[in-house]
Design a protein around this motif. Structure first.
Motif, short mmCIF file in Angstrom:
data_model
loop_
_atom_site.label_atom_id
_atom_site.label_comp_id
_atom_site.label_asym_id
_atom_site.label_seq_id
_atom_site.Cartn_x
_atom_site.Cartn_y
_atom_site.Cartn_z
N VAL A 39 0.83 -1.21 0.00
CA VAL A 39 0.00 0.00 0.00
C VAL A 39 0.86 1.26 0.00
O VAL A 39 0.60 2.22 -0.71
CB VAL A 39 -0.94 -0.02 1.21
CG1 VAL A 39 -1.63 1.33 1.37
CG2 VAL A 39 -1.99 -1.12 1.04
N LYS A 40 1.93 1.23 0.80
CA LYS A 40 2.81 2.39 0.83
C LYS A 40 3.48 2.62 -0.52
O LYS A 40 3.59 3.75 -1.00
CB LYS A 40 3.86 2.20 1.92
CG LYS A 40 3.31 2.35 3.32
CD LYS A 40 4.42 2.29 4.34
CE LYS A 40 3.87 2.53 5.74
NZ LYS A 40 4.96 2.50 6.75
N VAL A 41 3.94 1.54 -1.18
CA VAL A 41 4.59 1.67 -2.49
C VAL A 41 3.59 2.18 -3.52
O VAL A 41 3.90 3.04 -4.35
CB VAL A 41 5.18 0.31 -2.92
CG1 VAL A 41 5.67 0.37 -4.36
CG2 VAL A 41 6.33 -0.07 -2.00
N SER B 154 1.56 6.35 -7.15
CA SER B 154 0.45 7.20 -7.57
C SER B 154 0.79 8.67 -7.45
O SER B 154 0.44 9.47 -8.31
CB SER B 154 -0.79 6.88 -6.72
OG SER B 154 -1.17 5.54 -6.90
N ALA B 155 1.51 9.01 -6.39
CA ALA B 155 1.90 10.41 -6.22
C ALA B 155 2.85 10.84 -7.32
O ALA B 155 2.77 11.96 -7.85
CB ALA B 155 2.53 10.60 -4.84
N ALA C 36 2.25 13.64 -10.31
CA ALA C 36 3.17 14.75 -10.54
C ALA C 36 3.53 14.87 -12.02
O ALA C 36 3.60 15.96 -12.57
CB ALA C 36 4.43 14.56 -9.69
N ARG C 37 3.73 13.72 -12.70
CA ARG C 37 4.06 13.75 -14.14
C ARG C 37 2.87 14.26 -14.96
O ARG C 37 3.02 15.01 -15.91
CB ARG C 37 4.47 12.36 -14.60
CG ARG C 37 5.85 11.94 -14.11
CD ARG C 37 6.37 10.74 -14.91
NE ARG C 37 5.51 9.58 -14.73
CZ ARG C 37 5.68 8.66 -13.79
NH1 ARG C 37 6.69 8.80 -12.95
NH2 ARG C 37 4.88 7.63 -13.71
N THR C 38 1.68 13.88 -14.57
CA THR C 38 0.48 14.33 -15.28
C THR C 38 0.31 15.84 -15.16
O THR C 38 -0.04 16.52 -16.12
CB THR C 38 -0.75 13.63 -14.72
OG1 THR C 38 -0.58 12.22 -14.84
CG2 THR C 38 -2.02 14.05 -15.46
#
Length: 360
Positions: free
Chosen positions: A271-273, A278-279, A283-285
């Protein structure tokens, strides 16, 4: 032949070899010496004879026991039936003249014997004006030895793990005329104390496997003499050993719990990974969207009314401050411009692909 009370003095005389007093008419029959263990009691039978002279039946007969070295006039006796005479504090309540001097009885009862009691004692009789006599030539020798008697510990039944069992401690040899002893148990955690009498104590013990091979001690203290004695037993506890299936079940439970904990840790890590990835993707989006408007998938599908080349030129020529570049493909659908000579004619659609380099 039936033994009567009147024959008892004669029998004692034969057994103990009593001696005559200084004068033929004063006699004392008594054992010359007695031995008692510390904290216990001893009864010394004693009988006297004195002349019928100088007294009547209404005159009281008073008897006194003194230490051999005492002054019978000024010193206190160790025991007496004379209420007007005080006794020694050291022997008060422990030495008793239980005999009846008017009936020629001088018996002495010694309770809660102490080492300090060891020594010699003599008896004195007073009645009327003539019977005033000390039997100093017939002293009593008292010997006090260390207490060697020990309590009796009795276990009601075989000790089985998890089964309450009653264990008793008794001192049947203790003197019931003396001060009652106190009991204490040492060695294991006592579940509960059972019934108690002045000369016995019980406890209820629920044995466990770890009690096997341990000691249980019953300690008895005689407060009247300040002496203690004890007995110790080795506990032998039986229990049913665990079967292989019970052992395997325990191992399986332990392995299951371990696997469950490991799975929980792995899920937490995944879950942490996932949150981290996702973060980063978000950021790239955010870096791409300013160039292409509101598109979030990297593909733009929009209808333009102007010249396609103009929009492409402006997109390619857009300044950027990022150092890295990425190559993206965009599918753009353009609606053809209607000719002036046929405004009602349906416009034709054209699809073009363009290579766009975006500085990141």
């Amino acid at each position: 032949m039936l033994l009567t009370p009147k024959m008892l003095p004669l029998l004692l005389f034969l057994l103990w070899a009593g001696s005559l007093a200084q004068y033929p008419r004063f006699q004392l029959l008594m054992k010359e010496s007695v031995t008692v263990q510390e904290g216990l009691c001893v009864l010394v039978p004693c009988f006297i004879r004195y002349p019928r002279r100088g007294w009547t039946k209404t005159d009281p007969a008073q008897g006194y026991w003194f230490r051999k070295e005492a002054n019978y006039v000024s010193d206190a006796p160790v025991a007496t039936n004379d209420p007007a005479r005080k006794v020694q504090e050291e022997t008060k309540g422990r030495f008793h003249l239980i005999g009846d001097p008017p009936n020629y009885n001088c018996s002495l009862d010694i309770r809660d014997a102490r080492m300090a009691d060891k020594g010699s004692y003599f008896f004195r009789i007073v009645r009327g004006t003539y019977v005033l006599y000390n039997f100093k030539s017939n002293p009593l020798s008292l010997y006090v030895t260390a207490l060697t008697r020990t309590p009796d510990i009795h276990i009601q039944r075989t000790l089985k793990s998890g089964h309450p069992t009653t264990i008793s401690c008794k001192v049947p040899w203790a003197c019931n005329r003396g001060t009652p002893p106190t009991f204490s148990w040492i060695g294991v955690t006592v579940t509960s104390l059972g019934s108690k009498t002045p000369y016995s104590s019980e406890l209820t013990l629920t044995p466990e496997p770890h009690h096997h091979g341990t000691n249980l001690t019953c300690r008895v203290t005689f407060p009247g003499a300040g002496v203690t004695t004890e007995s110790t037993v080795l506990l032998n506890v039986s229990w049913k050993p665990r079967t292989w299936s019970q052992t395997a079940q325990g191992i399986a439970w332990g392995a299951s719990i371990t696997a469950l904990l490991t799975l929980c840790l792995c899920l937490i890590f995944i879950v942490k990974v996932y949150k981290k990835k996702s973060a980063e993707a978000a950021a790239r989006t955010d870096d791409i969207n300013p160039v292409f408007g509101t598109s979030s998938t990297g593909h733009l599908n929009e209808s333009w009314s102007g010249s396609p080349s103009d929009y492409l030129s402006s997109a390619v020529a857009a300044p950027t401050s990022r150092e890295e570049q990425e190559l993206h493909y965009a599918s753009v659908s353009f609606q053809g411009v209607r000719p002036w000579n046929s405004q009602r004619q349906e416009a034709t659609n054209t699809t073009e692909y363009s290579e766009i380099k975006i500085h990141k």
